[in-house]
Each structure stands twice: as C-alpha cells, then as structure tokens.
Design a protein around this motif. Sequence first.
Motif, PDB file in Angstrom:
ATOM      1  N   ARG A  36       0.972  -1.070   0.092  1.00 43.74           N
ATOM      2  CA  ARG A  36       0.025   0.014  -0.027  1.00 43.74           C
ATOM      3  C   ARG A  36       0.973   1.296  -0.052  1.00 43.74           C
ATOM      4  N   GLY A  37       2.078   1.292   0.813  1.00 40.99           N
ATOM      5  CA  GLY A  37       2.881   2.485   0.873  1.00 40.99           C
ATOM      6  C   GLY A  37       3.575   2.731  -0.401  1.00 40.99           C
ATOM      7  N   VAL A  77       4.700   6.842  -4.208  1.00 40.56           N
ATOM      8  CA  VAL A  77       4.535   7.300  -5.794  1.00 40.56           C
ATOM      9  C   VAL A  77       3.810   8.438  -5.824  1.00 40.56           C
ATOM     10  N   LYS A  78       2.493   8.477  -5.385  1.00 44.70           N
ATOM     11  CA  LYS A  78       1.540   9.424  -5.514  1.00 44.70           C
ATOM     12  C   LYS A  78       1.825  10.634  -4.793  1.00 44.70           C
ATOM     13  N   HIS A  88      11.317  10.915  -8.248  1.00 44.67           N
ATOM     14  CA  HIS A  88      11.231   9.658  -7.851  1.00 44.67           C
ATOM     15  C   HIS A  88      11.034   9.012  -9.278  1.00 44.67           C
ATOM     16  N   ALA A  89      11.340   7.506  -9.460  1.00 45.99           N
ATOM     17  CA  ALA A  89      11.019   6.948 -10.633  1.00 45.99           C
ATOM     18  C   ALA A  89      10.585   5.534 -10.400  1.00 45.99           C
ATOM     19  N   VAL A  90       9.600   5.058 -11.121  1.00 48.07           N
ATOM     20  CA  VAL A  90       9.233   3.558 -10.918  1.00 48.07           C
ATOM     21  C   VAL A  90      10.153   2.706 -12.047  1.00 48.07           C
ATOM     22  N   VAL A 137      12.525   4.095  -6.830  1.00 49.34           N
ATOM     23  CA  VAL A 137      13.388   5.095  -6.074  1.00 49.34           C
ATOM     24  C   VAL A 137      12.886   6.549  -5.753  1.00 49.34           C
ATOM     25  N   CYS A 138      13.344   7.001  -4.798  1.00 52.34           N
ATOM     26  CA  CYS A 138      12.894   8.345  -4.368  1.00 52.34           C
ATOM     27  C   CYS A 138      14.112   8.952  -3.700  1.00 52.34           C
TER      28      CYS A 138
END
Length: 405
Positions: free
Chosen positions: A77-78, A83-84, A93-95, A153-154
Amino acid sequence: MVQVRDGAYDCDVLVIGGGIVGLSTAYAITRAAPGTRVTVLEKEPGPARHQTGRNSGVIHSGIYYRPGSLKARYAVRGAAEMVKFCAEYGIPHAVTGKLIVATARAELPRLHALVQRGRENGIPVRELGAAQIAGYEPEVRGLAAIHVGTTGVCDYTAVARQLAHASGADLRYGARVVRVDRRPERGVAVLTASGDVVRGRVLVNCAGLRCDEIAHLTGDEPDVRIVPFRGEYYELARPELVRGLVYPVPDPAFPFLGVHLTRGIDGSVHIGPNAVPALAREGYAWSTVRPRELAGTLSWPGSWTMARRHWRYGAGELRRSVSRAAFLTAVRRLLPAVQESDLVRAPAGVRAQAVLRDGTLVDDFLIREGARAVHVLNAPSPAATASLPIGREVGRRALEMLEGA
C-alpha cells in the motif's frame, strides 16, 4: 523535577523522533483530526538524519514479506502511496522496476517461492530465464530472475521535509529527550537536554535507534532491545554498468536483503549494504565506539543467543566489511564486469533492529501501547516505503488515546 500539571499542556500529541515515521505520524494526525496540536521533538538539527536519510532510497514493492504481515500490507500500500505523494509534491522519484537474480542452483527454489509470495501479496512479477536477464541488465549474469515492476526510487529526505511542512506540527530540532514523566491520569512531560519541558496529553515514540530507551524512560518495558547493525555501501565508479535495481535472492532466515545494486534518483549506483554489528547506536564507522551503548547491547541476552545462532552468516558479513576483495567477490556474483577500482566508499547507514530476549530478530513492524503512549519499536526497512500507512496506524492509536483521555 519535570512533572505533568493540569491545564498546562503544550500540545495534544507529543512525537519523539523526526525521521520519516515520526513525521508521517504527525502528518496523519493533523490530516485526520484538524486542530489537533502536535509537537515533534528531534535531537538532531534537522529531519531524517539517520535511517531515513541514509538508506538506498528504494520504494520497495513488498514482495519479500510474509503475506498478511504488517510489512507486506503496508509496503504494498505504501509503495503506491509514496509514488503518488512524490508526484503530488514534485519530489524526485522514478518507478524503475527491479530484478531479483538467482546465481546458484540452490537459490532457484527460493526464487520460485518469491514468485508465489509476490502473487499472494498482489504484486505483479515476471519470471525470466538466463538469456532474458540481459534485456533488462546487459552486464548482470544469473541462472534465472524475476522482474518486479512496482519497485522504484525516490528522495526520502525530501519526503520527510515535505511531511514536516505539510503536517503543520510544531517542529523542535536539537531537542534530545533526557527524561519523561508519565502520569496515566494526566499525560506526559518531557525534559530535553537544553532544559526545556514539553507537556502533552499523549506521547508517540518514533525514536528509531533509541526507541527502546524512550520506552524505558516512559516507564514501559518493551521486551525488545535495539541492536544496531551498520550497513556499509560503495558507490560504483562506472554507473553505466547498471541500469536500474538488481538484488540477490535473500536468505529467508534474515531480515536483511543482501548486497544489491541500486541506481538512485540522482543517477549514481550504490552497492550494498552488508550488515555488521555497530559499536554504537549511531556507529557509522568501526572507529565510532560508545562503551555505554555497546555494554547495553552486550548485556541483552538476545544478543548472545543471536550471535551463537547466526555466527556463520555474521562471519561472512564481517569479512566483507574488512576486506574489499571479499566484498568485490560478492558483487561479482551478480555483476562480473565490476573491478576493484570501481568500488568507491560511500556513507554507511545503521539499521535499528529489534531483538527479542530469546535472540529472535523481530521480522515485522512492531507497535505497542502503554498508558498515554504509543511506541514504534521495530521499523527498519521497508519502513520508509511504508511510512504513510504506518503513520496512519500510529496516528489512529494516538487519537483514540486522546479521545479517551
């Protein structure tokens, strides 16, 4: 003497700890109950100076964790919420997705078990053969792998700063807590090293590396001891060797993920961490030794039981700590092209690992309550990923206590 007095509260909820969990808790409380007065005490001159600001910056998918556990539920969930949150506030950030790579046949059953665990946790995974690995990471070698697309990552330090700002809490830095007076019928009063007294109706302990100490000061027996483990990193001098995130297959007997490759949000690639005992709660180097803190670790029965039970694993971690060649050998299992000259020392981190009296390493997040107090007693990785759900849960408990006060 520090005391609680009727009608003299500085805040409704007093949070100790200005890492990402403490700040997320403050944020959750003020969002759920606007008007609630929250004060955050942090002993450092700014937020996120320890576990939050010294990790690898990974937004974990939740694939490793036991289905139904807090880690599994809160990480899955986190990750989506993090990301949001980053997108909403313009935080880098990047997925990227990641590979978990088996390099030996003995690891294949564990890799397949991770596929099943990922599916049970609702995480999409793709199984890869040896030849398919190069499509994601040309320089990585392995017998098989799985690709987890929801990993990213963020910049967690930036996240912590934004949580601090958005919470509207009274943030007090340089406020090291030295004494707590807890009166169940009234509330809590905290004395800081500078002589300030802060009084609140409910205490929330998010002190990370010192959470067990704060619990003791409050008068609660946590039944765990924080045993600090230092994670040592190298930075890759040739970051072009790694496109994204590459992990080994973890040993399920340990909460550590093993030496992995992480391309951060700034484009640098970090290798690590290993896990060696730290000689102080904030022992970021072998040269940092605090005899009193070390004695506290050694006096805990669980430390010795853990050492006897896992000495072989520990010996390997120590060898990689003192020997660059041994560390290089571990990295080359995943990335054969890496050379010793590619390894550049990077800042270390320290993991606040809760250990039970019988030597068991606490594997899940651990939140306990006392009179007028909520204690977060185990929140290492993936706590940064899971910080928003953790903060809501801790905040919910604090608000329930506040209503009943």
